[in-house]
Design a protein around this motif. Structure first.
Motif, PDB file in Angstrom:
ATOM      1  N   PRO A 260     -25.594   0.166  42.381  1.00 50.51           N
ATOM      2  CA  PRO A 260     -25.451  -1.220  42.962  1.00 50.51           C
ATOM      3  C   PRO A 260     -24.434  -2.207  42.755  1.00 50.51           C
ATOM      4  N   MET A 261     -22.976  -2.505  43.189  1.00 46.59           N
ATOM      5  CA  MET A 261     -22.179  -3.821  42.972  1.00 46.59           C
ATOM      6  C   MET A 261     -22.142  -4.525  44.148  1.00 46.59           C
ATOM      7  N   THR A 262     -21.547  -6.004  43.131  1.00 51.85           N
ATOM      8  CA  THR A 262     -21.363  -6.784  43.848  1.00 51.85           C
ATOM      9  C   THR A 262     -20.000  -7.223  43.557  1.00 51.85           C
ATOM     10  N   GLU A 263     -18.979  -7.831  43.833  1.00 52.85           N
ATOM     11  CA  GLU A 263     -17.585  -8.816  43.876  1.00 52.85           C
ATOM     12  C   GLU A 263     -17.552 -10.298  43.629  1.00 52.85           C
ATOM     13  N   ASP A 264     -17.183 -10.461  42.831  1.00 55.15           N
ATOM     14  CA  ASP A 264     -16.999 -12.057  42.971  1.00 55.15           C
ATOM     15  C   ASP A 264     -16.896 -12.450  44.124  1.00 55.15           C
ATOM     16  N   HIS A 265     -17.573 -14.060  43.608  1.00 54.05           N
ATOM     17  CA  HIS A 265     -17.598 -15.167  45.755  1.00 54.05           C
ATOM     18  C   HIS A 265     -15.352 -15.886  44.936  1.00 54.05           C
ATOM     19  N   TYR A 266     -15.655 -15.814  43.741  1.00 48.46           N
ATOM     20  CA  TYR A 266     -14.663 -16.956  43.311  1.00 48.46           C
ATOM     21  C   TYR A 266     -13.703 -16.675  42.726  1.00 48.46           C
ATOM     22  N   LYS A 267     -12.441 -15.493  43.472  1.00 50.64           N
ATOM     23  CA  LYS A 267     -11.859 -15.265  42.777  1.00 50.64           C
ATOM     24  C   LYS A 267     -10.843 -15.741  42.172  1.00 50.64           C
ATOM     25  N   GLY A 268     -10.550 -14.539  41.047  1.00 49.38           N
ATOM     26  CA  GLY A 268      -9.640 -15.066  40.082  1.00 49.38           C
ATOM     27  C   GLY A 268      -9.947 -16.152  38.777  1.00 49.38           C
ATOM     28  N   MET A 269     -11.610 -16.597  38.460  1.00 49.27           N
ATOM     29  CA  MET A 269     -11.885 -17.839  38.038  1.00 49.27           C
ATOM     30  C   MET A 269     -12.905 -17.336  36.631  1.00 49.27           C
ATOM     31  N   GLY A 270     -12.337 -15.802  36.805  1.00 48.05           N
ATOM     32  CA  GLY A 270     -12.686 -15.745  35.410  1.00 48.05           C
ATOM     33  C   GLY A 270     -14.337 -15.261  35.495  1.00 48.05           C
ATOM     34  N   PRO A 271     -15.169 -14.915  34.014  1.00 39.44           N
ATOM     35  CA  PRO A 271     -16.537 -14.590  33.974  1.00 39.44           C
ATOM     36  C   PRO A 271     -17.242 -15.122  34.441  1.00 39.44           C
ATOM     37  N   LEU A 272     -17.017 -16.645  34.495  1.00 35.72           N
ATOM     38  CA  LEU A 272     -18.108 -17.337  35.042  1.00 35.72           C
ATOM     39  C   LEU A 272     -18.425 -17.109  36.482  1.00 35.72           C
ATOM     40  N   ALA A 273     -17.480 -16.940  37.446  1.00 41.15           N
ATOM     41  CA  ALA A 273     -17.066 -16.362  38.826  1.00 41.15           C
ATOM     42  C   ALA A 273     -18.595 -15.384  38.724  1.00 41.15           C
ATOM     43  N   GLY A 274     -18.288 -14.273  37.081  1.00 42.59           N
ATOM     44  CA  GLY A 274     -18.805 -13.133  37.089  1.00 42.59           C
ATOM     45  C   GLY A 274     -20.296 -13.344  37.443  1.00 42.59           C
ATOM     46  N   ILE A 275     -20.542 -14.005  36.660  1.00 38.31           N
ATOM     47  CA  ILE A 275     -21.894 -14.686  36.198  1.00 38.31           C
ATOM     48  C   ILE A 275     -23.093 -14.588  37.184  1.00 38.31           C
ATOM     49  N   GLU A 276     -21.997 -16.138  38.788  1.00 39.24           N
ATOM     50  CA  GLU A 276     -22.385 -15.998  39.777  1.00 39.24           C
ATOM     51  C   GLU A 276     -22.318 -15.227  40.215  1.00 39.24           C
ATOM     52  N   ALA A 277     -21.692 -14.195  40.756  1.00 38.60           N
ATOM     53  CA  ALA A 277     -21.678 -13.397  41.367  1.00 38.60           C
ATOM     54  C   ALA A 277     -22.500 -12.978  41.537  1.00 38.60           C
ATOM     55  N   GLY A 278     -22.878 -12.685  39.921  1.00 37.79           N
ATOM     56  CA  GLY A 278     -24.293 -11.203  39.583  1.00 37.79           C
ATOM     57  C   GLY A 278     -25.612 -12.401  39.935  1.00 37.79           C
TER      58      GLY A 278
END
Length: 202
Positions: A61-79
């Motif tokens: 399963p995959m998901t995308e960043d909700h906050y594009k271009g905002m680095g790894p913190l955005a990845g943590i939020e999406a995850g």
């Protein structure tokens, strides 16, 4: 309690000149090796990526960043948003030698803490760390305040900082290997040397 391992998988790396996660190491892509390790730690796996076509071959399963271009913190939020479990282990996609034992230990800390983050030889490693799902609101606030350093967000939650002595107690003395990440071609070549050393010792 069920757990999820969340892999932050970027796309093209400007310093590497290619997608780091898809480089080959020991006859498989780096991300495949990470997946094999994380399957020993977590019940579920999840990939955060803005280029999902790159990782379809993993059938995860995959998901995308909700906050594009905002680095790894955005990845943590999406995850954390997409995770179905309260306890989660976050890892970057360019750390080929992560420790199953340390991953299990970090997740065990979430019984008493909102996060467990290694700090080895004075360096914080928030991209191989455990987070409870309930920190997502604090992550979102940091993003909306444009405070993108993960260290800043950690000040607002109840976090356990895991130091070198814990690695020693887990019989994991070589932190250089477990936290090694590949940012350029020289580090990719170094990973080959390290993988041969690990293979000869196993």
């Amino acid at each position: 309690m069920k757990t999820t391992a969340i892999i932050l998988a970027g796309g093209q790396s400007s310093r590497m000149g290619t997608n780091k996660a898809l480089l080959e190491l020991n006859g498989k892509t780096v991300i495949e090796g990470i997946v094999e390790s994380l399957e020993k730690v977590a019940d579920e796996l999840l990939i955060v990526t803005n280029t999902p076509a790159d990782y379809e071959f993993l059938h995860l399963p995959m998901t995308e960043d909700h906050y594009k271009g905002m680095g790894p913190l955005a990845g943590i939020e999406a995850g954390l948003s997409a995770s179905k479990t309260e306890h989660n282990l976050i890892t970057a996609c360019d750390m080929p030698f992560i420790s199953v034992e340390l991953g299990n230990y970090l997740l065990s800390c979430l019984v008493d803490y909102q996060a467990a983050v290694p700090e080895i030889s004075g360096r914080l490693h928030p991209l191989f760390a455990a987070y409870r799902k309930d920190v997502k609101d604090a992550v979102t606030k940091s993003l909306e305040d444009n405070q993108l350093r993960i260290r800043h967000f950690l000040h607002s939650i109840h976090v356990k900082i895991v130091k070198n002595d814990v690695l020693k107690s887990l019989r994991l003395p070589d932190e250089e290997i477990y936290f090694f990440n590949m940012n350029d071609r020289n580090e990719y070549e170094k990973a080959f040397t390290m993988s041969k050393k690990i293979g000869s010792e196993s």
